[in-house]
Scaffold this motif. Structure first.
Motif, mmCIF file in Angstrom:
data_model
loop_
_atom_site.group_PDB
_atom_site.id
_atom_site.type_symbol
_atom_site.label_atom_id
_atom_site.label_comp_id
_atom_site.label_asym_id
_atom_site.label_seq_id
_atom_site.Cartn_x
_atom_site.Cartn_y
_atom_site.Cartn_z
ATOM 1 N N MET A 237 0.801 -1.219 0.000
ATOM 2 C CA MET A 237 0.000 0.000 0.000
ATOM 3 C C MET A 237 0.838 1.275 0.000
ATOM 4 O O MET A 237 0.312 2.371 -0.183
ATOM 5 C CB MET A 237 -0.937 0.009 1.206
ATOM 6 C CG MET A 237 -2.131 -0.906 1.045
ATOM 7 S SD MET A 237 -3.154 -0.511 -0.390
ATOM 8 C CE MET A 237 -3.789 1.104 0.059
ATOM 9 N N LEU A 238 2.143 1.160 0.200
ATOM 10 C CA LEU A 238 3.005 2.349 0.140
ATOM 11 C C LEU A 238 3.669 2.492 -1.229
ATOM 12 O O LEU A 238 4.532 3.349 -1.414
ATOM 13 C CB LEU A 238 4.077 2.303 1.234
ATOM 14 C CG LEU A 238 3.582 2.158 2.672
ATOM 15 C CD1 LEU A 238 4.731 2.312 3.655
ATOM 16 C CD2 LEU A 238 2.484 3.170 2.978
ATOM 17 N N GLY A 239 3.266 1.671 -2.193
ATOM 18 C CA GLY A 239 3.849 1.724 -3.531
ATOM 19 C C GLY A 239 3.549 3.019 -4.249
ATOM 20 O O GLY A 239 2.466 3.596 -4.094
ATOM 21 N N ILE A 240 4.500 3.490 -5.061
ATOM 22 C CA ILE A 240 4.321 4.744 -5.805
ATOM 23 C C ILE A 240 4.225 4.498 -7.318
ATOM 24 O O ILE A 240 4.169 5.444 -8.096
ATOM 25 C CB ILE A 240 5.464 5.734 -5.506
ATOM 26 C CG1 ILE A 240 6.822 5.158 -5.934
ATOM 27 C CG2 ILE A 240 5.477 6.107 -4.035
ATOM 28 C CD1 ILE A 240 7.963 6.148 -5.795
ATOM 29 N N LYS A 241 4.177 3.235 -7.706
ATOM 30 C CA LYS A 241 4.015 2.890 -9.117
ATOM 31 C C LYS A 241 2.575 2.444 -9.377
ATOM 32 O O LYS A 241 1.912 1.872 -8.515
ATOM 33 C CB LYS A 241 4.970 1.752 -9.510
ATOM 34 C CG LYS A 241 6.453 2.070 -9.294
ATOM 35 C CD LYS A 241 6.938 3.182 -10.198
ATOM 36 C CE LYS A 241 8.444 3.406 -10.043
ATOM 37 N NZ LYS A 241 8.913 4.557 -10.861
ATOM 38 N N GLU A 242 2.111 2.707 -10.599
ATOM 39 C CA GLU A 242 0.741 2.339 -10.956
ATOM 40 C C GLU A 242 0.522 0.834 -10.898
ATOM 41 O O GLU A 242 1.401 0.044 -11.270
ATOM 42 C CB GLU A 242 0.415 2.821 -12.374
ATOM 43 C CG GLU A 242 0.095 4.294 -12.473
ATOM 44 C CD GLU A 242 -0.400 4.676 -13.866
ATOM 45 O OE1 GLU A 242 -0.254 3.847 -14.793
ATOM 46 O OE2 GLU A 242 -0.918 5.793 -14.026
ATOM 47 N N VAL A 243 -0.649 0.434 -10.417
ATOM 48 C CA VAL A 243 -1.098 -0.954 -10.496
ATOM 49 C C VAL A 243 -2.502 -0.935 -11.096
ATOM 50 O O VAL A 243 -3.189 0.085 -11.071
ATOM 51 C CB VAL A 243 -1.113 -1.642 -9.111
ATOM 52 C CG1 VAL A 243 0.285 -1.703 -8.521
ATOM 53 C CG2 VAL A 243 -2.085 -0.943 -8.163
ATOM 54 N N GLU A 244 -2.933 -2.080 -11.619
ATOM 55 C CA GLU A 244 -4.267 -2.142 -12.209
ATOM 56 C C GLU A 244 -5.244 -2.748 -11.216
ATOM 57 O O GLU A 244 -4.981 -3.786 -10.612
ATOM 58 C CB GLU A 244 -4.248 -2.988 -13.489
ATOM 59 C CG GLU A 244 -5.571 -2.925 -14.238
ATOM 60 C CD GLU A 244 -5.470 -3.483 -15.656
ATOM 61 O OE1 GLU A 244 -6.400 -4.220 -16.041
ATOM 62 O OE2 GLU A 244 -4.485 -3.189 -16.343
ATOM 63 N N HIS A 245 -6.359 -2.077 -11.039
ATOM 64 C CA HIS A 245 -7.402 -2.553 -10.136
ATOM 65 C C HIS A 245 -8.737 -2.457 -10.848
ATOM 66 O O HIS A 245 -9.211 -1.364 -11.166
ATOM 67 C CB HIS A 245 -7.423 -1.713 -8.858
ATOM 68 C CG HIS A 245 -8.579 -2.030 -7.951
ATOM 69 N ND1 HIS A 245 -8.693 -3.233 -7.288
ATOM 70 C CD2 HIS A 245 -9.683 -1.297 -7.612
ATOM 71 C CE1 HIS A 245 -9.805 -3.234 -6.573
ATOM 72 N NE2 HIS A 245 -10.425 -2.069 -6.759
ATOM 73 N N GLN A 246 -9.312 -3.603 -11.125
ATOM 74 C CA GLN A 246 -10.611 -3.685 -11.792
ATOM 75 C C GLN A 246 -10.662 -2.807 -13.033
ATOM 76 O O GLN A 246 -11.602 -2.035 -13.248
ATOM 77 C CB GLN A 246 -11.730 -3.300 -10.820
ATOM 78 C CG GLN A 246 -11.857 -4.273 -9.652
ATOM 79 C CD GLN A 246 -13.029 -3.956 -8.748
ATOM 80 O OE1 GLN A 246 -13.632 -2.892 -8.827
ATOM 81 N NE2 GLN A 246 -13.359 -4.889 -7.863
ATOM 82 N N GLY A 247 -9.591 -2.928 -13.831
ATOM 83 C CA GLY A 247 -9.542 -2.227 -15.112
ATOM 84 C C GLY A 247 -9.105 -0.781 -15.027
ATOM 85 O O GLY A 247 -9.042 -0.099 -16.055
ATOM 86 N N GLN A 248 -8.806 -0.298 -13.819
ATOM 87 C CA GLN A 248 -8.361 1.086 -13.661
ATOM 88 C C GLN A 248 -6.943 1.121 -13.109
ATOM 89 O O GLN A 248 -6.542 0.246 -12.352
ATOM 90 C CB GLN A 248 -9.292 1.847 -12.716
ATOM 91 C CG GLN A 248 -10.685 2.061 -13.270
ATOM 92 C CD GLN A 248 -11.503 2.982 -12.389
ATOM 93 O OE1 GLN A 248 -11.229 3.113 -11.207
ATOM 94 N NE2 GLN A 248 -12.499 3.633 -12.973
ATOM 95 N N LYS A 249 -6.185 2.150 -13.504
ATOM 96 C CA LYS A 249 -4.827 2.344 -12.994
ATOM 97 C C LYS A 249 -4.894 3.199 -11.727
ATOM 98 O O LYS A 249 -5.486 4.285 -11.734
ATOM 99 C CB LYS A 249 -3.960 3.051 -14.043
ATOM 100 C CG LYS A 249 -3.789 2.281 -15.357
ATOM 101 C CD LYS A 249 -2.862 1.087 -15.190
ATOM 102 C CE LYS A 249 -2.562 0.457 -16.543
ATOM 103 N NZ LYS A 249 -1.664 -0.700 -16.420
ATOM 104 N N ILE A 250 -4.305 2.690 -10.651
ATOM 105 C CA ILE A 250 -4.240 3.465 -9.425
ATOM 106 C C ILE A 250 -2.823 3.380 -8.854
ATOM 107 O O ILE A 250 -2.083 2.440 -9.136
ATOM 108 C CB ILE A 250 -5.250 2.992 -8.359
ATOM 109 C CG1 ILE A 250 -4.900 1.572 -7.884
ATOM 110 C CG2 ILE A 250 -6.672 3.076 -8.861
ATOM 111 C CD1 ILE A 250 -5.652 1.150 -6.639
ATOM 112 N N ILE A 251 -2.455 4.374 -8.069
ATOM 113 C CA ILE A 251 -1.190 4.365 -7.339
ATOM 114 C C ILE A 251 -1.529 4.055 -5.886
ATOM 115 O O ILE A 251 -2.286 4.810 -5.253
ATOM 116 C CB ILE A 251 -0.456 5.702 -7.474
ATOM 117 C CG1 ILE A 251 -0.061 5.926 -8.952
ATOM 118 C CG2 ILE A 251 0.786 5.738 -6.577
ATOM 119 C CD1 ILE A 251 0.558 7.281 -9.228
#
Length: 393
Positions: A267-281
């Motif tokens: 949860m402290l990551g600063i790179k984008e991840v995909e969540h349910q088709g959306q990109k979040i940091i």
């Protein structure tokens, strides 16, 4: 001739800066408070109904928009208490408009968990050519801690050999987990590797690996952990005879447990991840879940104690002193509707700007706090709500 002061950023620190500038209105004149979220500016303005405050909406990532705003309001100085990611755009707008600049924290790249003065220092020549001054890091740490070191160097030592910067927040806000300033900035800072400087080299430690117990006046003994903090980068350049400098901050076990858990699950990551088709940091998403630091003021009790321990030589003899400042969260809230972490950052920002507008601190280019005579700043701390103390150890 009346001045116009442009303050960019309407969080907890921005609130303190506005309140304190209004208390010194003969110096700061009209206040223009600008932020991406206009409602936050208007809320602060409503707390000071008789003051000469104008609010504005600004995207501080947009240099052209910043230039237009500075020109429109005819700012005599820009006080940047926005995000550290926006330091460079605001500096560039000040260069273009030939407007003096001040901030409270050095530049951080939004995609790299690292903060340093390199890119701000690189703008020094441009500030000189524009005929203006930039004051970097006029908060508490960095800021007051730098001035404490300069004051020790001027009045107590021929050479300072070691400096330990000690930051204790013993406040209790009642939440199981929250951060006292921007969660994204705070968690990036404390989850990074520790660093300290010794004998001309930087050394790295794992996060929270180095611990000591320090007895903080008016607070007591607290666990203190070695971190990297930006004021060390400039102090190693400007303090004569320095052999080692370190920075320690207090953390309770509950905070460390929560942070470690968040780090372990990403949860402290600063790179984008995909969540349910959306990109979040992840860390930006976490920020939306945590309490707004600006909302903590009315609930926070306890004290802060921030200072420096300097060891060195005076007239050939060993000497050690401790310069520190203690603030009470509830007293700060009663005065400016912000807790002490925001208060201890916002008041020095106002003081630095005051000294610039009065011409007591002046120059062309960009400067760190310890490069100026510390005495006027130390005097203002006592006058403006941050009285300090010195102990010989």
């Amino acid at each position: 001739m009346s001045k116009t002061t442009l303050i960019i950023g309407a969080g907890g620190v921005g609130r303190v800066v506005v309140h304190k500038c209004v208390k010194n209105k003969n110096i700061f004149g009209k206040i223009v408070l600008a932020s991406r979220t206009l409602s936050k500016c208007d809320a602060i303005k409503s707390e000071l109904p008789s003051a000469n405050i104008v609010t504005a909406c600004i995207d501080a990532d947009n240099v052209d928009a910043l230039i237009s705003l500075i020109q429109e309001v005819q700012a005599d100085i820009v006080i940047n208490v926005a995000l550290p990611y926006q330091d460079l755009t605001i500096m560039d707008a000040c260069i273009a408009t030939k407007t003096p600049y001040l901030d409270t924290a050095n530049y951080e790249h939004p995609d790299v968990a690292k903060f340093e003065y390199k890119e701000q220092w690189a703008r020094g020549d441009a500030f000189k050519e524009a005929g203006i001054m930039g004051l970097l890091g006029s908060g508490f740490d960095p800021g007051v801690t730098n001035v404490f070191c300069a004051y020790a160097q001027k009045h107590y030592f021929d050479e300072i050999e070691t400096i330990d910067i000690l930051d204790c927040n013993d406040g209790d806000h009642g939440y199981s987990f929250a951060t006292n300033f921007n969660p994204e900035i705070n968690l990036r800072e404390v989850s990074a590797n520790g660093r300290y400087w010794e004998n001309g080299e930087w050394f790295t430690s794992k996060p929270m690996e180095v611990k000591m117990i320090w007895n903080y006046p008016e607070v007591g003994e607290r666990d203190s952990y070695l971190l990297y903090h930006e004021e060390m980068e400039s102090l190693v350049k400007h303090i004569k005879g320095l052999k080692r400098i370190r920075f320690f901050m207090t953390f309770g076990q509950s905070y460390l447990t929560h942070m470690k858990c968040l780090q372990n699950v990403g949860m402290l990551g600063i790179k984008e991840v995909e969540h349910q088709g959306q990109k979040i940091i992840p860390i930006e998403f976490l920020k939306t879940l945590l309490p707004d630091p600006a909302s903590l003021g009315s609930r926070t009790k306890g004290k802060t104690n921030i200072g420096v321990v300097c060891k060195g030589l005076k007239d050939g003899k060993k000497k050690q002193i401790y310069i520190y400042q203690v603030s009470d969260h509830e007293k700060c809230y009663a005065e400016v509707k912000s807790q002490a972490v925001s208060y201890t950052t916002g008041v020095p920002a106002m003081i630095g700007a005051k000294l610039m507008l009065e011409g007591r601190w002046s120059g062309l280019g960009v400067f760190n706090m310890e490069e100026f005579d510390p005495d006027p700043f130390m005097d203002e701390l006592n006058k403006q709500g941050l009285p300090w103390q010195i102990k010989e150890l």
